[in-house]
Design a protein around this motif. Structure first.
Motif, PDB file in Angstrom:
ATOM      1  N   THR A 175      21.072   9.230  33.512  1.00  0.00           N
ATOM      2  CA  THR A 175      22.202   9.626  32.661  1.00  0.00           C
ATOM      3  C   THR A 175      23.233   8.510  32.558  1.00  0.00           C
ATOM      4  OG1 THR A 175      23.239  10.743  34.550  1.00  0.00           O
ATOM      5  CG2 THR A 175      21.955  12.105  33.040  1.00  0.00           C
ATOM      6  N   ASP A 176      23.442   7.769  33.645  1.00  0.00           N
ATOM      7  CA  ASP A 176      24.366   6.622  33.583  1.00  0.00           C
ATOM      8  C   ASP A 176      23.851   5.560  32.624  1.00  0.00           C
ATOM      9  OD1 ASP A 176      26.043   7.841  35.372  1.00  0.00           O
ATOM     10  OD2 ASP A 176      25.408   6.630  37.110  1.00  0.00           O
ATOM     11  N   LYS A 177      22.556   5.332  32.645  1.00  0.00           N
ATOM     12  CA  LYS A 177      21.958   4.348  31.744  1.00  0.00           C
ATOM     13  C   LYS A 177      22.122   4.776  30.285  1.00  0.00           C
ATOM     14  CE  LYS A 177      17.657   1.911  30.830  1.00  0.00           C
ATOM     15  NZ  LYS A 177      16.239   1.755  31.184  1.00  0.00           N
ATOM     16  N   VAL A 178      21.911   6.053  30.014  1.00  0.00           N
ATOM     17  CA  VAL A 178      22.072   6.571  28.656  1.00  0.00           C
ATOM     18  C   VAL A 178      23.522   6.440  28.208  1.00  0.00           C
ATOM     19  CG1 VAL A 178      21.987   8.689  27.272  1.00  0.00           C
ATOM     20  CG2 VAL A 178      20.088   8.102  28.763  1.00  0.00           C
ATOM     21  N   LYS A 179      24.466   6.715  29.094  1.00  0.00           N
ATOM     22  CA  LYS A 179      25.885   6.564  28.766  1.00  0.00           C
ATOM     23  C   LYS A 179      26.217   5.115  28.406  1.00  0.00           C
ATOM     24  CE  LYS A 179      27.955  10.254  31.499  1.00  0.00           C
ATOM     25  NZ  LYS A 179      28.815  10.555  32.664  1.00  0.00           N
ATOM     26  N   ARG A 180      25.712   4.167  29.210  1.00  0.00           N
ATOM     27  CA  ARG A 180      25.965   2.747  28.934  1.00  0.00           C
ATOM     28  C   ARG A 180      25.382   2.338  27.583  1.00  0.00           C
ATOM     29  NH1 ARG A 180      24.608   2.128  34.372  1.00  0.00           N
ATOM     30  NH2 ARG A 180      22.518   1.475  33.811  1.00  0.00           N
ATOM     31  N   GLU A 181      24.163   2.797  27.304  1.00  0.00           N
ATOM     32  CA  GLU A 181      23.522   2.456  26.035  1.00  0.00           C
ATOM     33  C   GLU A 181      24.274   3.055  24.850  1.00  0.00           C
ATOM     34  OE1 GLU A 181      20.933   0.414  25.371  1.00  0.00           O
ATOM     35  OE2 GLU A 181      20.945  -0.123  27.491  1.00  0.00           O
ATOM     36  N   SER A 182      24.803   4.267  25.022  1.00  0.00           N
ATOM     37  CA  SER A 182      25.516   4.906  23.910  1.00  0.00           C
ATOM     38  C   SER A 182      26.865   4.249  23.651  1.00  0.00           C
ATOM     39  CB  SER A 182      25.693   6.397  24.176  1.00  0.00           C
ATOM     40  OG  SER A 182      26.570   6.610  25.254  1.00  0.00           O
ATOM     41  N   ARG A 183      27.445   3.621  24.657  1.00  0.00           N
ATOM     42  CA  ARG A 183      28.735   2.940  24.493  1.00  0.00           C
ATOM     43  C   ARG A 183      28.602   1.565  23.855  1.00  0.00           C
ATOM     44  NH1 ARG A 183      31.005   4.238  30.440  1.00  0.00           N
ATOM     45  NH2 ARG A 183      31.397   6.457  30.121  1.00  0.00           N
ATOM     46  N   LYS A 184      27.414   0.997  23.907  1.00  0.00           N
ATOM     47  CA  LYS A 184      27.208  -0.335  23.331  1.00  0.00           C
ATOM     48  C   LYS A 184      27.397  -0.280  21.827  1.00  0.00           C
ATOM     49  CE  LYS A 184      23.989  -2.531  26.503  1.00  0.00           C
ATOM     50  NZ  LYS A 184      22.636  -3.060  26.638  1.00  0.00           N
ATOM     51  N   LYS A 185      28.076  -1.276  21.321  1.00  0.00           N
ATOM     52  CA  LYS A 185      28.241  -1.371  19.877  1.00  0.00           C
ATOM     53  C   LYS A 185      26.985  -2.015  19.299  1.00  0.00           C
ATOM     54  CE  LYS A 185      33.186  -1.777  20.156  1.00  0.00           C
ATOM     55  NZ  LYS A 185      34.355  -2.620  19.958  1.00  0.00           N
ATOM     56  N   PRO A 186      26.561  -1.570  18.140  1.00  0.00           N
ATOM     57  CA  PRO A 186      25.370  -2.196  17.547  1.00  0.00           C
ATOM     58  C   PRO A 186      25.665  -3.653  17.200  1.00  0.00           C
ATOM     59  CG  PRO A 186      26.382  -0.675  16.008  1.00  0.00           C
ATOM     60  CD  PRO A 186      27.109  -0.516  17.312  1.00  0.00           C
ATOM     61  N   GLY A 187      24.689  -4.509  17.381  1.00  0.00           N
ATOM     62  CA  GLY A 187      24.853  -5.921  17.090  1.00  0.00           C
ATOM     63  C   GLY A 187      25.003  -6.156  15.600  1.00  0.00           C
ATOM     64  N   ALA A 188      25.771  -7.172  15.278  1.00  0.00           N
ATOM     65  CA  ALA A 188      25.977  -7.518  13.877  1.00  0.00           C
ATOM     66  C   ALA A 188      24.673  -8.065  13.306  1.00  0.00           C
ATOM     67  CB  ALA A 188      27.066  -8.556  13.755  1.00  0.00           C
ATOM     68  N   PRO A 189      24.383  -7.759  12.053  1.00  0.00           N
ATOM     69  CA  PRO A 189      23.159  -8.312  11.463  1.00  0.00           C
ATOM     70  C   PRO A 189      23.271  -9.830  11.346  1.00  0.00           C
ATOM     71  CG  PRO A 189      24.482  -7.205   9.801  1.00  0.00           C
ATOM     72  CD  PRO A 189      25.127  -6.932  11.121  1.00  0.00           C
TER      73      PRO A 189
END
Length: 144
Positions: free
Chosen positions: A29-43
């Protein structure tokens, strides 16, 4: 001899399994939280025409124009000329550097998009005249 010590071991094993499952669930669950907080990379954006392709694959801007733009900037990373070449991030990201054998033999370090010895990439043309005008407008605004 009583069976009490054996029951204690079973109880300890059961508690250990529960703790292990709880710890694994928490880590997931901590890993999922970290991934959800990441901003998508710019194209990826071309440093020459600002299109959505890599700078080395740009066939929209002619090679002469690319060279003139590159010499106003850094020839290694094509970034703004505000850092020393030894501190350039382009030296750390070798996938952007020219890998041509003749350039490497001559110790020429430059971005692969401005290499005149590299084979051209196939890319669709979306109006060379319009992009050159847009680039000139950007240059005019930058000087004001």
């Amino acid at each position: 001899m009583s069976k009490r010590p054996n029951d204690d071991i079973n109880e300890i094993n059961t508690e250990a399994k529960k703790m292990a499952i709880t710890w694994q669930l928490k880590s997931l669950t901590d890993k999922v939280k970290r991934e959800s907080r990441k901003k998508p990379g710019a194209p990826t954006m071309c440093k020459f025409c600002h299109g959505t392709h890599e700078a080395y694959a740009c066939n929209i801007i002619p090679q002469e124009k690319k060279l003139s733009i590159a010499f106003k900037r850094k020839i290694i990373c094509l970034g703004q000329a505000k850092h020393h070449p030894a501190a350039c991030y382009g030296l750390k990201r070798t996938d952007h550097l020219c890998q041509e054998e003749t350039c490497q033999k001559d110790f020429q370090i430059h971005h692969k998009s401005i290499c005149d010895k590299a084979p051209p990439h196939e890319e669709e043309d979306i109006g060379l005249d319009q992009l050159i005008r847009d680039n000139e407008d950007d240059n005019i605004q930058a000087t004001q």
